[in-house]
Design a protein around this motif. Sequence first.
Motif, short mmCIF file in Angstrom:
data_model
loop_
_atom_site.label_atom_id
_atom_site.label_comp_id
_atom_site.label_asym_id
_atom_site.label_seq_id
_atom_site.Cartn_x
_atom_site.Cartn_y
_atom_site.Cartn_z
N GLU A 77 -41.84 28.04 9.48
CA GLU A 77 -43.03 27.82 10.32
C GLU A 77 -44.21 27.31 9.49
OE1 GLU A 77 -44.23 31.31 12.47
OE2 GLU A 77 -46.12 30.41 13.11
N LEU B 27 -48.27 20.58 14.46
CA LEU B 27 -48.53 20.22 15.86
C LEU B 27 -49.20 18.86 15.99
CD1 LEU B 27 -49.71 23.64 17.38
CD2 LEU B 27 -47.51 22.48 17.71
N ARG C 120 -37.60 27.08 17.38
CA ARG C 120 -38.78 27.73 17.97
C ARG C 120 -40.01 26.83 17.81
NH1 ARG C 120 -43.33 30.90 16.07
NH2 ARG C 120 -43.53 32.87 17.17
N ARG D 21 -42.10 24.41 20.60
CA ARG D 21 -43.56 24.54 20.75
C ARG D 21 -44.23 23.18 20.61
NH1 ARG D 21 -46.42 29.61 18.80
NH2 ARG D 21 -45.31 31.26 19.87
N LEU E 178 -43.61 21.17 23.71
CA LEU E 178 -44.40 21.66 24.85
C LEU E 178 -45.82 21.11 24.79
CD1 LEU E 178 -43.59 25.45 25.26
CD2 LEU E 178 -43.20 23.59 26.89
N LEU E 179 -46.36 21.05 23.58
CA LEU E 179 -47.74 20.57 23.42
C LEU E 179 -47.83 19.09 23.78
CD1 LEU E 179 -50.62 21.28 22.44
CD2 LEU E 179 -49.94 20.43 20.20
N HIS E 180 -46.84 18.33 23.32
CA HIS E 180 -46.92 16.88 23.53
C HIS E 180 -46.33 16.45 24.86
CE1 HIS E 180 -48.76 16.31 19.67
NE2 HIS E 180 -47.87 17.13 19.16
N GLU F 112 -32.55 26.83 29.03
CA GLU F 112 -33.89 27.39 29.11
C GLU F 112 -34.97 26.31 29.23
OE1 GLU F 112 -34.58 30.93 26.62
OE2 GLU F 112 -36.28 29.85 25.79
N TRP F 113 -34.82 25.19 28.49
CA TRP F 113 -35.91 24.23 28.37
C TRP F 113 -35.66 22.90 29.04
CZ3 TRP F 113 -40.47 25.94 27.53
CH2 TRP F 113 -40.59 27.18 26.88
N ARG G 65 -38.32 21.22 31.07
CA ARG G 65 -39.43 20.56 30.35
C ARG G 65 -38.96 19.32 29.59
NH1 ARG G 65 -44.41 23.22 30.38
NH2 ARG G 65 -44.33 24.65 32.11
#
Lengths: 246, 79
Positions: A68, A79, A122, A126, A129-131, A172-173, A176
Amino acid sequence: MRLMSKNILITGVSRGLGLAIARAVVAAGWTVYGVSRATSPEFAALAAAAPGRVKFCAFDLADADGVEKVVFGPEFAGLQVPLDGFVNNAATAYDDLVSNLNLARLQAMYALNVFAPMMATRQFVRNALLHGKGASIVHVSSISAHTGYKGLAMYASTKGALEAFSKNTAREWGARGIRSNCVVAGFMETAMSGALDEEQRQRIHARTALKAPASLESVAATVVFLLGEGAASITGQNLFVDSGTI
Amino acid sequence: MKPAPTLLSVVNQVLANKRRPAIAALPPETRLREELGFDSLDMAELTVRLEEAFGVDIFAAGVVRTAGEVEARLPAAQP
């Protein structure tokens, strides 16, 4: 051209299959964010041939906890970088008979082969999701998870874990626009299979329809396909690139 | 210059992605799931957007349910 551009994070890029995937991603016109313990003359040559499109982060993925902060930190694939693809390629093979299983070596292999890519997924999810523009995850799995080989039970179990993780990530995703697939590679001529002797190689190849090792280029091309728009409706799948193991 | 993000502006971004109308105010007692209709994936998106805007993972210290609970975990606004 700008619209077609993609940022692809690839682990284990310095040699073998990871290097072949990095080359194929550059050839597709996309940008590589490569991670390996150390670079190599071959990877450096690729970077020199495609200025600005080959980034590198020296990191030991055995440190799953640092994924991370370092790989997905602000200095590298944070990000601020819209990521389009993640190729989980880095892996190690600890082979031995089950009766000799050593827990410390098993844990070290799981850290690199399973925990690091799960933590990377993970962070990748994330980022996606942001972009909010959809993204593709490709795990490199192994035919050993589907066809037993003496000595590979522990290694194969790490790939089985990844395949289950990939299938569930896809479920799960998917809503999106995040896809997840595995390329199930057959035995390739890389450093990982370097410990095999000629007789073992022949026995393995005899178990395939094509009577040959899987080619790095064929596996890499399949990875690029799964990253691209042509695979937009493919998720939760395992694609076998294994010379037709029978 | 872009205005500094607020919890309200980030919540409205998540709502916009769901093609839902923006809200004008976000009282602290607003329940994100029940009143704004956020599902678990929306909550994950909210988490990431807040992390990008404020550098804080709101779920790191446990589950949050209301706007006020989220606000309490964000760094205090600059005067």
